[in-house]
Design a protein around this motif. Structure first.
Motif, PDB file in Angstrom:
ATOM      1  N   TYR A   3     -12.984  77.648  -9.395  1.00 47.73           N
ATOM      2  CA  TYR A   3     -13.293  78.021  -8.330  1.00 47.73           C
ATOM      3  C   TYR A   3     -12.803  79.270  -7.705  1.00 47.73           C
ATOM      4  N   ARG A   4     -13.424  80.225  -7.147  1.00 41.69           N
ATOM      5  CA  ARG A   4     -13.019  81.360  -6.365  1.00 41.69           C
ATOM      6  C   ARG A   4     -13.764  81.316  -4.942  1.00 41.69           C
ATOM      7  N   ASP A   6     -14.466  83.085  -1.112  1.00 41.33           N
ATOM      8  CA  ASP A   6     -15.142  84.262  -0.505  1.00 41.33           C
ATOM      9  C   ASP A   6     -14.173  85.069   0.319  1.00 41.33           C
ATOM     10  N   PRO A   8     -11.123  87.638   1.200  1.00 38.82           N
ATOM     11  CA  PRO A   8     -10.763  88.993   0.621  1.00 38.82           C
ATOM     12  C   PRO A   8      -9.551  88.928  -0.583  1.00 38.82           C
ATOM     13  N   ASP A  10      -9.157  86.138  -2.348  1.00 38.88           N
ATOM     14  CA  ASP A  10     -10.051  85.532  -3.534  1.00 38.88           C
ATOM     15  C   ASP A  10     -10.640  86.544  -4.388  1.00 38.88           C
ATOM     16  N   ARG A  11     -11.026  87.812  -3.759  1.00 39.26           N
ATOM     17  CA  ARG A  11     -11.771  88.854  -4.558  1.00 39.26           C
ATOM     18  C   ARG A  11     -10.725  89.771  -5.152  1.00 39.26           C
ATOM     19  N   LEU A  12      -9.582  89.545  -5.170  1.00 41.74           N
ATOM     20  CA  LEU A  12      -8.716  90.427  -5.748  1.00 41.74           C
ATOM     21  C   LEU A  12      -8.486  90.302  -7.252  1.00 41.74           C
ATOM     22  N   PRO A  13      -8.410  91.290  -8.108  1.00 41.62           N
ATOM     23  CA  PRO A  13      -8.381  91.179  -9.593  1.00 41.62           C
ATOM     24  C   PRO A  13      -6.899  90.412  -9.938  1.00 41.62           C
ATOM     25  N   GLU A  14      -7.142  89.537 -11.117  1.00 44.21           N
ATOM     26  CA  GLU A  14      -5.953  88.824 -11.319  1.00 44.21           C
ATOM     27  C   GLU A  14      -4.432  89.683 -11.482  1.00 44.21           C
ATOM     28  N   HIS A  38      -7.294  78.354  -9.095  1.00 41.95           N
ATOM     29  CA  HIS A  38      -7.132  79.722  -9.654  1.00 41.95           C
ATOM     30  C   HIS A  38      -5.707  80.074  -9.591  1.00 41.95           C
TER      31      HIS A  38
END
Length: 77
Positions: A3-4, A6, A8, A10-14, A38
């Motif tokens: 699950y990711r 919405d 900001p 959560d939108r960062l690359p790993e 995650h």
């Protein structure tokens, strides 16, 4: 699939999350890993550990590859 959210963060690359996590005290990693599934997956993975070791001990990358964290349930009592 993990699950990711919405937000900001959560939108960062790993790879950016890993760069942030390795700058935080290791003593807080367990609590951080409990934030969401995650992030827990990142802490269970090999990439974060190898990055942290390489950052703190650059010469460690020249030696035998570190196998990573000990998986749960593999300890014999």
């Amino acid at each position: 699939m993990t699950y990711r959210g919405d937000g900001p963060i959560d939108r960062l690359p790993e790879h950016l999350l890993i760069e942030i996590f390795i700058r935080l005290p290791v003593s807080e990693w367990v609590q951080i890993g409990c934030v969401n599934k995650h992030w827990a997956g990142i802490f269970q993975g090999e990439c974060l550990w190898l990055t942290a070791i390489t950052k703190n001990w650059p010469s460690a990358g020249l030696r035998k590859r570190w196998p990573g964290p000990i998986p749960r349930g593999s300890v014999k009592r």
